[in-house]
Motif scaffolding. Structure first.
Motif, PDB file in Angstrom:
ATOM      1  N   ARG A  52       0.819  -1.224   0.000  1.00 23.43           N
ATOM      2  CA  ARG A  52       0.000   0.000   0.000  1.00 23.43           C
ATOM      3  C   ARG A  52       0.847   1.266   0.000  1.00 23.43           C
ATOM      4  NH1 ARG A  52      -4.738  -1.581   4.394  1.00 23.43           N
ATOM      5  NH2 ARG A  52      -5.647  -3.294   3.177  1.00 23.43           N
ATOM      6  N   VAL A  53       2.066   1.164   0.497  1.00 22.32           N
ATOM      7  CA  VAL A  53       2.970   2.326   0.543  1.00 22.32           C
ATOM      8  C   VAL A  53       4.378   1.837   0.184  1.00 22.32           C
ATOM      9  CG1 VAL A  53       3.898   4.192   1.986  1.00 22.32           C
ATOM     10  CG2 VAL A  53       1.589   3.333   2.416  1.00 22.32           C
ATOM     11  N   ILE A  54       5.104   2.678  -0.542  1.00 17.76           N
ATOM     12  CA  ILE A  54       6.452   2.275  -0.991  1.00 17.76           C
ATOM     13  C   ILE A  54       7.484   3.308  -0.504  1.00 17.76           C
ATOM     14  CG2 ILE A  54       7.899   1.729  -3.001  1.00 17.76           C
ATOM     15  CD1 ILE A  54       5.046   1.390  -4.497  1.00 17.76           C
ATOM     16  N   ILE A  55       8.525   2.789   0.119  1.00 19.02           N
ATOM     17  CA  ILE A  55       9.621   3.649   0.587  1.00 19.02           C
ATOM     18  C   ILE A  55      10.774   3.530  -0.402  1.00 19.02           C
ATOM     19  CG2 ILE A  55      11.353   3.971   2.420  1.00 19.02           C
ATOM     20  CD1 ILE A  55       9.276   2.706   4.347  1.00 19.02           C
ATOM     21  N   PRO A  98       1.295   5.919  -2.348  1.00 15.85           N
ATOM     22  CA  PRO A  98       2.214   6.921  -1.813  1.00 15.85           C
ATOM     23  C   PRO A  98       3.658   6.436  -1.818  1.00 15.85           C
ATOM     24  CG  PRO A  98       0.387   6.544  -0.307  1.00 15.85           C
ATOM     25  CD  PRO A  98       0.276   5.508  -1.384  1.00 15.85           C
ATOM     26  N   LEU A  99       4.545   7.354  -2.182  1.00 17.29           N
ATOM     27  CA  LEU A  99       5.983   7.093  -2.165  1.00 17.29           C
ATOM     28  C   LEU A  99       6.584   7.927  -1.041  1.00 17.29           C
ATOM     29  CD1 LEU A  99       6.801   7.423  -5.992  1.00 17.29           C
ATOM     30  CD2 LEU A  99       6.417   5.325  -4.677  1.00 17.29           C
ATOM     31  N   ILE A 100       7.352   7.269  -0.203  1.00 13.26           N
ATOM     32  CA  ILE A 100       8.034   8.003   0.870  1.00 13.26           C
ATOM     33  C   ILE A 100       9.537   7.915   0.617  1.00 13.26           C
ATOM     34  CG2 ILE A 100       8.525   8.078   3.349  1.00 13.26           C
ATOM     35  CD1 ILE A 100       5.711   7.052   3.840  1.00 13.26           C
ATOM     36  N   ILE A 192       9.535   3.888   7.845  1.00 14.70           N
ATOM     37  CA  ILE A 192       8.671   2.698   7.937  1.00 14.70           C
ATOM     38  C   ILE A 192       7.479   2.988   8.859  1.00 14.70           C
ATOM     39  CG2 ILE A 192       8.558   0.286   8.730  1.00 14.70           C
ATOM     40  CD1 ILE A 192      11.493  -0.012   7.783  1.00 14.70           C
ATOM     41  N   GLN A 193       7.752   3.708   9.931  1.00 10.41           N
ATOM     42  CA  GLN A 193       6.692   4.087  10.875  1.00 10.41           C
ATOM     43  C   GLN A 193       5.625   4.950  10.170  1.00 10.41           C
ATOM     44  OE1 GLN A 193       6.010   3.370  14.022  1.00 10.41           O
ATOM     45  NE2 GLN A 193       4.304   4.844  13.964  1.00 10.41           N
ATOM     46  N   LEU A 194       6.114   5.944   9.428  1.00  8.76           N
ATOM     47  CA  LEU A 194       5.200   6.838   8.702  1.00  8.76           C
ATOM     48  C   LEU A 194       4.423   6.046   7.639  1.00  8.76           C
ATOM     49  CD1 LEU A 194       4.213   9.747   8.097  1.00  8.76           C
ATOM     50  CD2 LEU A 194       6.234  10.029   6.631  1.00  8.76           C
ATOM     51  N   ALA A 195       5.134   5.181   6.926  1.00 10.72           N
ATOM     52  CA  ALA A 195       4.496   4.367   5.886  1.00 10.72           C
ATOM     53  C   ALA A 195       3.433   3.458   6.509  1.00 10.72           C
ATOM     54  CB  ALA A 195       5.552   3.526   5.163  1.00 10.72           C
TER      55      ALA A 195
END
Ligand code: CAA
Length: 259
Positions: A52-55, A98-100, A192-195
């Motif tokens: 769902r989210v990519i860092i 979302p990309l972080i 990772i926490q934010l993601a």
């Protein structure tokens, strides 16, 4: 085929994937091959329901020190036109999830531009951002003059683009370029926490919210408001909207399924 210049960590937390740029000896300079691998990895992760989210990160010393100067140095204008190295960026830009960016050390030139293409930016206290292309006789080519200006305003963007000066994480935070600064040993953990926080929410709502915020950069206010409203109404076609609102009424935590 196994990628050569990036490492893909499929699940660093539930629904969170992590792509690490991995040319440490070259400070993660973005050669064509790396950018192609990054594009392909992002495309695959964007289509994967377990993500769902990519860092995107580099390492402690460098997120990325820019496009690969050695690969570009001998090229003619026609080579550049034919290779069209920024076409991979057009696909990356279309990533819906979302990309972080998790940034430590240098984020320069194309590195800074890649960071700015991400949706949120976590930086370590050693992060340095810059558009130093002017010092090698060119200028930013992957969005630097546009995204930096929108992020930090004309005065600082002009100074960075015209002098090549690097700014610190502190200055970047003050200017609104990044979201937060953490000690160097925590930059990935914080990302990772934010993601994970975002990954626990409705993935449909998150994607549409991202799309709507980005719309603000290339539309009139009226057009953007219209786009936002349509997305808001559209989310009422999802199970996640029913679940989210019912959970609120029931005073329980919602379970989002992305449907
Ligand atoms: N391309 C190719 N190689 C690079 C590179 C780049 N952008 N940045 C660093 N490297 C290589 C160096 O050549 C060096 O390789 P060797 O050991 O084989 O000599 C290695 O990475 C380590 O770099 P340094 O020895 O220079 O490390 P440093 O700590 O002394 O300096 C630095 C770090 C200030 C980041 C310096 O490397 C530097 O100025 N790099 C170039 C930054 C730059 O100009 N970026 C913009 C590129 S153009 C661009 O990005 C266009 C665009 O819009 C997309």
């Amino acid at each position: 085929m196994q990628p050569q210049f990036i490492i893909i960590h499929q699940q660093v937390a539930p629904y969170v994937a992590h792509i690490q740029l991995n040319r440490p000896k070259e400070l993660n300079a973005l050669n064509l091959e790396l950018m192609t691998e990054l594009r392909d990895a992002l495309k695959a992760l964007d289509a994967d329901d377990n993500v769902r989210v990519i860092i995107i990160s580099g390492n402690e010393k460098a997120f990325a020190a820019g496009a690969d100067i050695k690969q570009m140095a001998g090229k003619t204008a026609m080579d550049m036109y034919n290779i069209d190295q920024f076409s991979t960026w057009d696909t990356i830009k279309k990533t819906k999830k979302p990309l972080i960016a998790a940034v430590s050390g240098f984020a320069l030139g194309g590195g800074c531009e890649l960071v700015m293409l991400c949706d949120m930016i976590v930086a370590s206290e050693t992060a340095r951002f810059g558009q130093p292309e002017i010092k090698i006789g060119v200028m930013p080519g992957a969005g630097g003059t546009q995204r930096l200006t929108r992020a930090v305003g004309k005065a600082l963007a002009m100074e960075m683009v015209l002098t090549g000066r690097f700014i610190s994480a502190e200055e970047a935070l003050r200017a609104g370029l990044i979201n937060r600064i953490v000690p160097v040993e925590l930059f990935l953990k914080e990302a990772i926490q934010l993601a994970s926080e975002v990954a626990a929410l409705s993935p449909l709502a998150v994607k549409m919210a991202k799309e709507s915020v980005l719309k603000a950069f290339d539309s009139s206010l009226e057009e953007g408001l219209h786009f936002e409203r349509k997305n808001f109404y559209l989310l009422f076609a999802s199970d996640d909207q029913k679940e989210g609102m019912q959970a609120f009424v029931d005073k329980r935590a919602p379970v989002f399924k992305g449907k």
